[in-house]
Design a protein around this motif. Structure first.
Motif, PDB file in Angstrom:
ATOM      1  N   CYS A 262      18.850  20.292  23.370  1.00 26.73           N
ATOM      2  CA  CYS A 262      20.076  20.624  22.618  1.00 26.73           C
ATOM      3  C   CYS A 262      19.791  21.560  21.446  1.00 26.73           C
ATOM      4  CB  CYS A 262      20.728  19.347  22.107  1.00 26.73           C
ATOM      5  SG  CYS A 262      21.128  18.190  23.421  1.00 26.73           S
ATOM      6  N   PRO A 263      20.831  22.289  20.994  1.00 28.52           N
ATOM      7  CA  PRO A 263      20.639  23.196  19.858  1.00 28.52           C
ATOM      8  C   PRO A 263      20.284  22.411  18.591  1.00 28.52           C
ATOM      9  CG  PRO A 263      22.850  23.441  20.824  1.00 28.52           C
ATOM     10  CD  PRO A 263      22.200  22.318  21.520  1.00 28.52           C
ATOM     11  N   GLU A 264      19.343  22.961  17.843  1.00 22.34           N
ATOM     12  CA  GLU A 264      18.819  22.239  16.686  1.00 22.34           C
ATOM     13  C   GLU A 264      19.894  21.864  15.671  1.00 22.34           C
ATOM     14  OE1 GLU A 264      15.291  23.883  14.842  1.00 22.34           O
ATOM     15  OE2 GLU A 264      15.877  23.001  12.930  1.00 22.34           O
ATOM     16  N   GLU A 265      20.857  22.752  15.444  1.00 26.02           N
ATOM     17  CA  GLU A 265      21.858  22.457  14.397  1.00 26.02           C
ATOM     18  C   GLU A 265      22.684  21.217  14.725  1.00 26.02           C
ATOM     19  OE1 GLU A 265      24.998  25.286  13.934  1.00 26.02           O
ATOM     20  OE2 GLU A 265      25.124  25.718  16.083  1.00 26.02           O
ATOM     21  N   SER A 296      28.868   7.547   3.454  1.00 22.02           N
ATOM     22  CA  SER A 296      29.586   7.866   2.225  1.00 22.02           C
ATOM     23  C   SER A 296      29.875   9.368   2.257  1.00 22.02           C
ATOM     24  CB  SER A 296      28.702   7.480   1.042  1.00 22.02           C
ATOM     25  OG  SER A 296      29.106   8.115  -0.128  1.00 22.02           O
ATOM     26  N   VAL A 297      31.112   9.739   2.087  1.00 22.39           N
ATOM     27  CA  VAL A 297      31.492  11.148   2.269  1.00 22.39           C
ATOM     28  C   VAL A 297      30.623  12.070   1.420  1.00 22.39           C
ATOM     29  CG1 VAL A 297      33.280  12.872   1.742  1.00 22.39           C
ATOM     30  CG2 VAL A 297      33.869  10.812   3.003  1.00 22.39           C
ATOM     31  N   ALA A 298      30.141  13.118   2.052  1.00 30.05           N
ATOM     32  CA  ALA A 298      29.412  14.202   1.387  1.00 30.05           C
ATOM     33  C   ALA A 298      27.984  13.864   0.982  1.00 30.05           C
ATOM     34  CB  ALA A 298      30.179  14.725   0.162  1.00 30.05           C
ATOM     35  N   GLN A 299      27.525  12.645   1.327  1.00 30.97           N
ATOM     36  CA  GLN A 299      26.177  12.300   0.898  1.00 30.97           C
ATOM     37  C   GLN A 299      25.128  13.152   1.619  1.00 30.97           C
ATOM     38  OE1 GLN A 299      23.928   8.523   1.552  1.00 30.97           O
ATOM     39  NE2 GLN A 299      25.123   7.869  -0.219  1.00 30.97           N
ATOM     40  N   VAL A 300      25.309  13.294   2.908  1.00 26.14           N
ATOM     41  CA  VAL A 300      24.424  14.171   3.702  1.00 26.14           C
ATOM     42  C   VAL A 300      25.282  14.985   4.662  1.00 26.14           C
ATOM     43  CG1 VAL A 300      22.319  12.757   3.604  1.00 26.14           C
ATOM     44  CG2 VAL A 300      24.036  12.264   5.337  1.00 26.14           C
ATOM     45  N   ALA A 301      24.644  15.934   5.367  1.00 26.22           N
ATOM     46  CA  ALA A 301      25.392  16.849   6.233  1.00 26.22           C
ATOM     47  C   ALA A 301      26.184  16.124   7.312  1.00 26.22           C
ATOM     48  CB  ALA A 301      24.426  17.836   6.877  1.00 26.22           C
ATOM     49  N   SER A 302      25.658  14.978   7.780  1.00 26.46           N
ATOM     50  CA  SER A 302      26.360  14.278   8.852  1.00 26.46           C
ATOM     51  C   SER A 302      27.477  13.389   8.316  1.00 26.46           C
ATOM     52  CB  SER A 302      25.373  13.448   9.663  1.00 26.46           C
ATOM     53  OG  SER A 302      24.776  12.483   8.825  1.00 26.46           O
ATOM     54  N   GLN A 303      27.761  13.486   7.026  1.00 22.56           N
ATOM     55  CA  GLN A 303      28.811  12.644   6.462  1.00 22.56           C
ATOM     56  C   GLN A 303      29.931  13.477   5.818  1.00 22.56           C
ATOM     57  OE1 GLN A 303      26.874   9.392   4.246  1.00 22.56           O
ATOM     58  NE2 GLN A 303      25.418   9.186   5.920  1.00 22.56           N
ATOM     59  N   THR A 304      30.171  14.655   6.397  1.00 23.74           N
ATOM     60  CA  THR A 304      31.363  15.423   6.016  1.00 23.74           C
ATOM     61  C   THR A 304      32.502  14.955   6.922  1.00 23.74           C
ATOM     62  OG1 THR A 304      30.897  17.108   7.678  1.00 23.74           O
ATOM     63  CG2 THR A 304      29.950  17.454   5.489  1.00 23.74           C
ATOM     64  N   ILE A 305      33.719  15.310   6.578  1.00 24.66           N
ATOM     65  CA  ILE A 305      34.849  14.869   7.420  1.00 24.66           C
ATOM     66  C   ILE A 305      34.693  15.375   8.861  1.00 24.66           C
ATOM     67  CG2 ILE A 305      37.349  15.035   7.798  1.00 24.66           C
ATOM     68  CD1 ILE A 305      37.728  14.841   4.783  1.00 24.66           C
ATOM     69  N   PRO A 306      34.410  16.671   9.081  1.00 27.96           N
ATOM     70  CA  PRO A 306      34.270  17.100  10.482  1.00 27.96           C
ATOM     71  C   PRO A 306      33.107  16.404  11.201  1.00 27.96           C
ATOM     72  CG  PRO A 306      34.432  18.998   9.011  1.00 27.96           C
ATOM     73  CD  PRO A 306      34.297  17.804   8.140  1.00 27.96           C
ATOM     74  N   ALA A 307      32.032  16.117  10.477  1.00 29.09           N
ATOM     75  CA  ALA A 307      30.890  15.456  11.116  1.00 29.09           C
ATOM     76  C   ALA A 307      31.247  14.013  11.483  1.00 29.09           C
ATOM     77  CB  ALA A 307      29.685  15.490  10.187  1.00 29.09           C
ATOM     78  N   PHE A 355      12.862  14.572  13.450  1.00 29.98           N
ATOM     79  CA  PHE A 355      13.599  15.696  14.062  1.00 29.98           C
ATOM     80  C   PHE A 355      14.861  16.069  13.281  1.00 29.98           C
ATOM     81  CE2 PHE A 355      12.422  13.197  18.125  1.00 29.98           C
ATOM     82  CZ  PHE A 355      11.096  13.583  18.035  1.00 29.98           C
ATOM     83  N   THR A 356      14.779  16.168  11.963  1.00 31.43           N
ATOM     84  CA  THR A 356      15.960  16.593  11.210  1.00 31.43           C
ATOM     85  C   THR A 356      16.095  18.107  11.339  1.00 31.43           C
ATOM     86  OG1 THR A 356      14.993  15.127   9.574  1.00 31.43           O
ATOM     87  CG2 THR A 356      17.133  16.042   9.039  1.00 31.43           C
ATOM     88  N   PRO A 357      17.286  18.605  11.643  1.00 35.52           N
ATOM     89  CA  PRO A 357      17.440  20.060  11.757  1.00 35.52           C
ATOM     90  C   PRO A 357      17.240  20.738  10.402  1.00 35.52           C
ATOM     91  CG  PRO A 357      19.558  18.929  12.030  1.00 35.52           C
ATOM     92  CD  PRO A 357      18.513  17.869  11.941  1.00 35.52           C
ATOM     93  N   ARG A 358      16.686  21.938  10.438  1.00 35.07           N
ATOM     94  CA  ARG A 358      16.493  22.665   9.172  1.00 35.07           C
ATOM     95  C   ARG A 358      17.841  23.088   8.587  1.00 35.07           C
ATOM     96  NH1 ARG A 358      12.310  26.437  12.024  1.00 35.07           N
ATOM     97  NH2 ARG A 358      13.565  25.526  13.672  1.00 35.07           N
TER      98      ARG A 358
END
Ligand code: ATP
Ligand code: MG
Length: 394
Positions: A262-265, A296-307, A355-358
């Motif tokens: 899968c794509p890294e992002e 918790s919203v906005a704590q990390v990239a995977s915790q944005t509303i779209p994510a 394996f965290t994406p850059r």
């Protein structure tokens, strides 16, 4: 006939929120008593009984450790306040003397006091104001430095005349609040080794939810010690939430497959979608009606509303995120209170840090992520992970 042991001191528990539950009250009280019994096991033998919205916890012998019982009770949900009380015969002279003895140390240290009496047993020959006056007068005669202050006393002494005896106690100790665990159903907590998920677990247990732990482990990328950390964290949470099962799900192959194909992002997002699928399978197997996470919203990239939307579209049951609107500092304050913080900050790797994406995608589109993961044999990977689950008792 064996003589019944008469304890000197007991715990009196006034039911908090559960007293409001009307018809359901019996169920709530039963659940609370069952939880208390379980949590008092290690403190010795106690008799528990319930009358007039009060639970009595009485040592059955001299080996029962009331100090330890107090400590345990302070972490049982469904209790707003409780007291350590001296029990004596319902006889005025005995009550007077016992009040002066039992609270002697406190009485010596303060300047003002007040006695408040409550007569639930109307057969007792003195009214409440009479009891207050008589006991107050006796205490003044024994501790002449004291003054009565009815508005703002340093020490308030309660005398309660109840069915089983007379109870004397000072102010109440704070309880853990909330609802008895089990009365709110069952939910699966996705537990990592971090700060947030143990706090989320504690918060939902407080609302009466029984927990089942689900942890994703990726050995050899994650170590045995990382797993032990999760167990220790759940043991800390269990001091409030009671007994729970932990299901450890093998996640290595899934992560390797994501990285390979899968794509890294999208690594983290696809990984979180697998977590969602697997956690729901475990939840259903364990009769859980919801999932809990420490997001918790906005704590990390995977915790944005779209994510969050990317994982939520897969949800077939409610997902509770009790810390979603909290700042890290607020979460840390609770972590410290429940004594998980020091454990959480120990530096062991979690599968999320492998394996965290850059450059993770923070505004993903559901369809794009779904397309990116469609190269994988999702069903087979899920079945394989399910087959490798280990179950532990916490
Ligand atoms: P935490 O402090 O709880 O680890 P976090 O801020 O580090 O949270 P993430 O690592 O993105 O956030 O994880 C978000 C949530 O996903 C966690 O709170 C937890 O509920 C769940 N989670 C993360 N890793 C795991 C894991 N290895 N096993 C089970 N659940 C996990
Ligand atoms: Mg984490």
């Amino acid at each position: 006939m064996t003589e019944i042991y008469q304890p000197n001191e007991i715990l009196l528990i006034k039911n908090g929120e559960i007293a409001l539950k009307g018809l359901n009250r019996r169920n709530f009280e039963d659940a609370l008593i069952k939880n208390l019994r379980y949590r008092l096991q290690h403190a010795g033998d106690f008799r528990l009984r319930c009358a007039q919205s009060t639970i009595y916890i009485e040592p059955k012998n001299d080996y029962a450790d009331l100090e330890e019982a107090c400590d345990s009770v302070s972490r049982v949900f469904g209790i707003s306040a409780f007291s350590r009380a001296r029990v004596v015969e319902k006889d005025l002279a005995t009550i007077q003397q016992a009040a002066a003895d039992y609270l002697a140390e406190r009485l010596r240290e303060c300047a003002t006091f007040k006695v408040e009496a409550k007569r639930a047993d109307k057969k007792f020959p003195y009214t409440s104001p009479e009891i207050s006056r008589e006991v107050g007068g006796y205490i003044l005669s024994k501790f002449p430095h004291l003054k009565v202050d009815v508005h703002n006393p340093e020490l308030q002494i309660m005398v309660e005349i109840r069915d089983f005896g007379a109870y004397i106690h000072a102010e109440q100790l704070p309880g853990a609040g909330g609802m008895p665990v089990g009365t709110g159903g069952k939910a699966a907590i996705l537990i990592s080794g971090g700060i947030d998920s143990p706090v989320a677990a504690y918060m939902m247990a407080k609302r009466g939810i029984k927990l089942v732990g689900v942890h994703f482990a990726s050995p050899p990328y994650t170590s045995e010690r990382a797993e032990q950390k999760v167990i220790s964290l759940l043991e800390k949470v269990g001091r409030y939430a009671g007994h729970m099962k932990l299901r450890i799900v093998p996640f290595t192959h899934i992560q390797e497959e994501i990285r390979r194909a899968c794509p890294e992002e999208y690594f983290t997002l696809i990984m979180r979608r697998f977590m969602m699928r697997l956690a729901q399978r475990v939840a259903r197997d364990e009769n859980c009606g919801a999932l809990i996470t420490g997001e918790s919203v906005a704590q990390v990239a995977s915790q944005t509303i779209p994510a969050l939307a990317v994982t939520d579209v897969l949800a077939t049951m409610p997902v509770f995120r009790p810390v979603i609107g909290m700042d890290k500092e607020e979460i840390v304050a609770i972590a410290r209170k429940i004594d998980t913080f020091e454990l959480s900050i120990q530096p062991y790797e979690d599968c999320c840090t492998v394996f965290t994406p850059r450059h993770p995608c923070t505004r993903p589109k559901v369809a794009k992520v779904a397309e990116a993961e469609s190269v994988l044999d999702i069903d087979a990977l899920v079945e394989e992970a399910m087959a490798g689950i280990r179950v532990l008792d916490i």
